[in-house]
Scaffold this active site. Sequence first.
Site, short mmCIF file in Angstrom:
data_model
loop_
_atom_site.label_atom_id
_atom_site.label_comp_id
_atom_site.label_asym_id
_atom_site.label_seq_id
_atom_site.Cartn_x
_atom_site.Cartn_y
_atom_site.Cartn_z
CD GLU A 13 -14.12 6.18 4.58
OE1 GLU A 13 -14.46 5.96 5.75
OE2 GLU A 13 -13.91 5.27 3.75
NE ARG A 34 0.69 3.39 -5.14
CZ ARG A 34 0.59 3.86 -6.37
NH1 ARG A 34 1.56 4.58 -6.90
NH2 ARG A 34 -0.49 3.63 -7.09
CE1 TYR A 88 -2.95 3.93 0.90
CE2 TYR A 88 -3.26 5.33 -1.02
CZ TYR A 88 -3.76 4.75 0.11
OH TYR A 88 -5.05 4.97 0.49
N GLY A 110 -7.76 9.68 0.56
CA GLY A 110 -6.41 9.58 1.14
C GLY A 110 -5.43 10.10 0.11
CB CYS A 164 19.53 -8.18 -3.09
SG CYS A 164 20.89 -7.38 -2.29
CD GLU A 165 13.12 -9.18 -5.24
OE1 GLU A 165 12.59 -9.97 -6.01
OE2 GLU A 165 13.47 -9.46 -4.09
CE1 TYR A 173 -1.44 -2.27 -4.82
CE2 TYR A 173 -0.21 -0.23 -4.57
CZ TYR A 173 -1.00 -1.23 -4.03
OH TYR A 173 -1.36 -1.17 -2.72
N GLY A 221 -10.80 6.77 -2.83
CA GLY A 221 -10.41 6.16 -4.09
C GLY A 221 -10.26 7.10 -5.26
C1 PLP Z 1 -7.92 2.91 1.35
C2 PLP Z 1 -9.25 3.42 1.76
C3 PLP Z 1 -9.59 4.75 1.53
C4 PLP Z 1 -8.68 5.72 0.82
O1 PLP Z 1 -8.41 5.37 -0.48
P1 PLP Z 1 -7.62 6.42 -1.43
O2 PLP Z 1 -7.47 5.68 -2.70
O3 PLP Z 1 -6.33 6.73 -0.77
O4 PLP Z 1 -8.48 7.63 -1.53
C5 PLP Z 1 -10.81 5.18 1.96
N1 PLP Z 1 -11.66 4.35 2.61
C6 PLP Z 1 -11.36 3.07 2.85
C7 PLP Z 1 -12.33 2.22 3.56
C8 PLP Z 1 -10.14 2.55 2.44
O5 PLP Z 1 -9.86 1.27 2.67
#
Ligand code: PLP
Length: 463
Positions: free
Chosen positions: A320, A360, A421, A322, A391-392, A364, A278
Amino acid sequence: MSRSAHPAGPRHADVFPEGHYSAPPADLNALHPKVWAHTVTRNTDGVLTVGGVDVAALAEEHGTPAYILDEADFRERARAWRTAFGADADVFYAGKAFLSRAVVRWLHEEGLNLDVCSGGELATALSAGMPADRIAFHGNNKSVEEIHRAIDAGVGRIVLDSFQEIVRVAHVAQSLGKRQRVQIRITVGVEAHTHEFIATAHEDQKFGIPLAGGQAAEAVRRALQLDGLELIGLHSHIGSQIFDMSGFEVAAHRVVGLLKDIRDEHGVELPEIDLGGGLGIAYTSDDDPREPHEIAKALTEIVTRECEGARLRTPRISVEPGRAIVGPTAFTLYEVGTIKPLDGLRTYVSVDGGMSDNIRTALYDAEYSVALVSRTSDAAPMLARVVGKHCESGDIVVKDAFLPSDLAPGDLIAVTATGAYCRSMASNYNHVLRPPVVAVREGESRVIVRRETEEDLLRLDVG
Ligand SMILES: *Cc1c(COP(=O)(O)O)cnc(C)c1O
């Protein structure tokens, strides 16, 4: 949005209608290093280059739209996370941000682990040679078949997300004669957003088992009783695009509180804690993300302090990320198709992709930065909205952006920080073909996910 709020009329060059944007930047040709991949620069002709390859050559060879990914930057960011957390912690890259076999190999080489959350992501990881014991399997509704495949393959951990799953995973593991390492995902009642966190009432969501009402403690009780499971720790993921560490502080406090209750009730100290992902990135120059080493230091200190307070051995931490690894490493290269100036409003710039390659903004209200990249321009800034070909009317890629007013059809523009994403959420809306992902490095470009073809589309259509 009501048009009548901005009556049409002659537009003054330096007056722009209201919106979520700051004043035009002093130099439209400047590339803010925070929002562009590390190797991005302009060559002497003013053409943007990345990994030593210029975008005109990339467009020529691979077509547009295309996601252009800076491999050196990806590896550098992955390594920075790995190094920041050191040998006493694990970094799991969240595959859902963007996954391909090349990415899996880079992660493997750089010493990272991998999160997957579906059979498809698991298959991609395994087929690219990620050792199963470095894979974590997530998801709030894993099928029995997916659980079977994951355990059979020997994944390092399954993150349990419901009471049903505790039983399902235990049964499948036993049927395979195995004991599966698991964590339990708990919902700590904290939801972090970009600039704030809210510490109440966020148990109203589909993920995890709530700490409130003793549900998480009950899940631990059940998991500890089942022979097919080896409970190694607790998991918490509080949100996405977070800059403020205080949400993690509250989450860690609550997770450690449960670790302490578990020790008191069962006499076991669970050896691991996962704080999820996150961490935010810069989509615009207003965003100010932290470096991995600062994040590692802050999270390690928080967990250590909480554990000392609870007289617990500090568990092994995992995280974690991403978006924070892949997000800044790529941009989407588009060709400008049509341009519509609307007097007193803004200029609509249509590109050859749109919500099918970047959902996105529509989903969002995400903000992005965009630049003219096939040349520089000294023309005055115009307020533009970069839109797609779908078409939106909500098919918006960049809601408010300043681009040079001499922008013309055929120019190349790039929307940056689209590594996370975007390709992973891409669709075939309007039967538009999903763009390729092109990795660039040291003067070479290489397709790592090829462009979809009409043949691909028609192959699925078997009626
Ligand atoms: C989506 C997610 C992440 C990664 O989130 P990022 O915002 O991309 O860092 C990590 N752990 C879990 C369980 C997730 O669902």
